[in-house]
Write a protein that holds these residues in place. Structure first.
Motif, mmCIF file in Angstrom:
data_model
loop_
_atom_site.group_PDB
_atom_site.id
_atom_site.type_symbol
_atom_site.label_atom_id
_atom_site.label_comp_id
_atom_site.label_asym_id
_atom_site.label_seq_id
_atom_site.Cartn_x
_atom_site.Cartn_y
_atom_site.Cartn_z
ATOM 1 N N SER A 178 71.812 118.989 -71.960
ATOM 2 C CA SER A 178 72.580 117.806 -72.682
ATOM 3 C C SER A 178 71.873 117.553 -74.084
ATOM 4 O O SER A 178 72.361 116.648 -74.827
ATOM 5 N N THR A 179 70.709 117.870 -74.060
ATOM 6 C CA THR A 179 70.037 117.489 -75.452
ATOM 7 C C THR A 179 69.834 118.793 -76.523
ATOM 8 O O THR A 179 70.069 119.905 -76.173
ATOM 9 N N ALA A 180 69.455 118.190 -77.753
ATOM 10 C CA ALA A 180 69.310 119.064 -78.804
ATOM 11 C C ALA A 180 68.368 118.559 -79.877
ATOM 12 O O ALA A 180 68.248 117.444 -79.752
ATOM 13 N N ILE A 181 67.845 119.548 -80.549
ATOM 14 C CA ILE A 181 66.829 118.757 -81.589
ATOM 15 C C ILE A 181 67.606 118.700 -82.857
ATOM 16 O O ILE A 181 68.524 119.884 -83.215
ATOM 17 N N THR A 182 67.451 117.686 -83.514
ATOM 18 C CA THR A 182 68.216 117.377 -84.529
ATOM 19 C C THR A 182 67.425 116.601 -85.637
ATOM 20 O O THR A 182 66.113 116.208 -85.275
ATOM 21 N N TYR A 183 67.802 116.850 -86.908
ATOM 22 C CA TYR A 183 67.243 116.184 -88.228
ATOM 23 C C TYR A 183 68.313 114.855 -88.596
ATOM 24 O O TYR A 183 67.833 114.126 -89.540
ATOM 25 N N ALA A 184 69.630 114.972 -87.929
ATOM 26 C CA ALA A 184 70.252 113.939 -88.341
ATOM 27 C C ALA A 184 69.999 112.516 -88.563
ATOM 28 O O ALA A 184 70.191 111.831 -89.608
ATOM 29 N N TYR A 185 69.192 111.996 -87.507
ATOM 30 C CA TYR A 185 68.905 110.350 -87.664
ATOM 31 C C TYR A 185 67.823 109.743 -88.417
ATOM 32 O O TYR A 185 67.696 109.042 -89.035
ATOM 33 N N PHE B 11 77.599 111.848 -83.736
ATOM 34 C CA PHE B 11 76.874 111.982 -84.933
ATOM 35 C C PHE B 11 76.078 113.292 -85.257
ATOM 36 O O PHE B 11 75.934 113.794 -86.521
ATOM 37 N N MET B 12 75.333 113.586 -84.286
ATOM 38 C CA MET B 12 74.346 115.028 -84.421
ATOM 39 C C MET B 12 75.344 116.145 -84.610
ATOM 40 O O MET B 12 74.965 116.925 -85.159
ATOM 41 N N LYS B 13 76.416 116.325 -83.872
ATOM 42 C CA LYS B 13 77.278 117.432 -84.234
ATOM 43 C C LYS B 13 77.958 117.570 -85.651
ATOM 44 O O LYS B 13 78.097 118.701 -85.999
#
Length: 358
Positions: free
Chosen positions: A264-271, A283-285
């Protein structure tokens, strides 16, 4: 049982450290409950003002006389062009309109004063100062040591661990790629430093002479025993405490934890503009397909704060940052003390079984 070099150094009963999750989860109640149960509670203070840090430390001390840690983010240099910020503002304004909040807000500052935050920790003489995203100056390190404050740094590679030891820390949190929240990488790109906990811990333990704390995907007694066998002196657990009643995580966040699994998790820079692992959201997607450049941390973090806060008020997790690790299927809703006790019961039973005792 399961006393280690680090438990003696920290003055705690069990080799369990509650991860310093900034942004709200680490309430005084959670920190104190873990410390009172025999572990080391940790306050994630990276986003707090100096005044908030001081008042929270004093609240913790009203609830426990046991050791605890305070964690800060080491500031870095940013080089984000105004054009990049403007383009991101336009993108984020679309989310602000959806949430019914003001568009194009003016930001007075991007982050709190690290020097002022550190000063509070020195004045309050906290037992343990932990940090991530780099290294404090030698002056800060020495000032901490003169007050008897123990230092714990974060490493995501062996090279970072070596640098931390050379700088004079007392222990190293080895952050595996499974870990929730921001990556503590400071020598390479985060995507080039995604080593799993089971591979990272023994390699760091073999290269440094100070205690190592295993962090990332550890949720129960099996993870604790495995980490100790690999060479760690303790474990750092965050996701395991997120759904506890003492946690300050949003109710929708806690619900999502209990509904999620290892995929269910992923690494993101979005936030925030810095690599971080969290439960996947719309939002991440959507930001993953953004063709422009996401502003660096702490700029992006400050730019999305109003969106995250509005989403929390609206009980809409799709725009909230829900940092969590890959051990989600093992999460429970026990109290913080109950979590510590269960992990230790499982670990001691496993050690007894391995040694042939009934």
């Amino acid at each position: 049982m399961l006393m280690t070099e680090l438990t003696r150094l920290l003055g705690i009963k069990y080799p369990i450290i509650q991860a310093p999750m900034a942004g709200g989860p680490t309430t005084p109640e959670l920190v104190a409950a873990v410390s009172n149960a025999g572990g080391l509670g940790s306050l994630g203070a990276g986003y707090l003002t100096p005044e908030q840090i001081r008042s929270t430390i004093r609240e913790i001390r009203k609830l426990t006389d046991r050791p605890f840690a305070v964690n800060l983010f080491i500031p870095g240099k940013t080089n984000t062009p105004d054009e990049t910020i403007q383009k991101m503002t336009e993108v984020l304004d679309g989310y602000r309109e959806k949430l019914g909040i003001a568009v194009s807000p003016t930001l007075a500052k991007y982050e709190e004063s690290f020097a002022e935050q550190v000063q509070v920790i020195l004045e309050e003489n906290v037992p343990v100062f932990s940090f991530t995203f780099g290294l404090p100056s030698s002056d800060i390190m020495e000032a901490m040591k003169q007050r008897g404050i123990l230092l714990v740094g974060t490493a995501t590679t062996v090279e970072e661990a070596v640098q931390l030891e050379l700088a004079g820390v007392h222990a190293i949190a080895a952050q595996g790629s499974e870990a929730g929240g921001h990556r503590g990488t400071f020598m390479k790109k985060a995507e080039d430093s995604l080593i799993g906990t089971i591979a990272l811990v023994p390699q760091i333990a073999d290269r440094v002479s100070i205690p190592v704390i295993a962090s990332g995907g550890i949720m129960d007694g099996r993870g604790l025993v495995a980490s100790l066998v690999l060479g760690a002196s303790a474990v750092q657990m965050g996701t395991a405490f997120l759904a506890c009643p003492e946690s300050g995580a949003h109710a929708a966040f806690k619900q999502r934890i209990m509904q999620s699994d290892e995929a269910s998790t992923a690494i993101t820079y979005a936030y925030s503009g810095k690599a971080a692992r969290g439960i996947q959201t719309e939002f991440m997607k959507e930001l993953k397909s953004y063709e422009g450049v996401i502003p660096e941390y702490p700029i992006q973090n400050a730019m999305t704060r109003d969106i995250r806060q509005a989403a929390a008020r609206a009980n809409n997790p799709e725009y909230m940052s829900m940092w969590a690790g890959q051990g989600l299927r093992l999460a429970g809703e026990r109290t913080a003390a109950g979590t510590v006790e269960l992990v230790m019961e499982q670990a001691e039973a496993l050690v007894g079984k391995m040694s042939g005792r009934s």
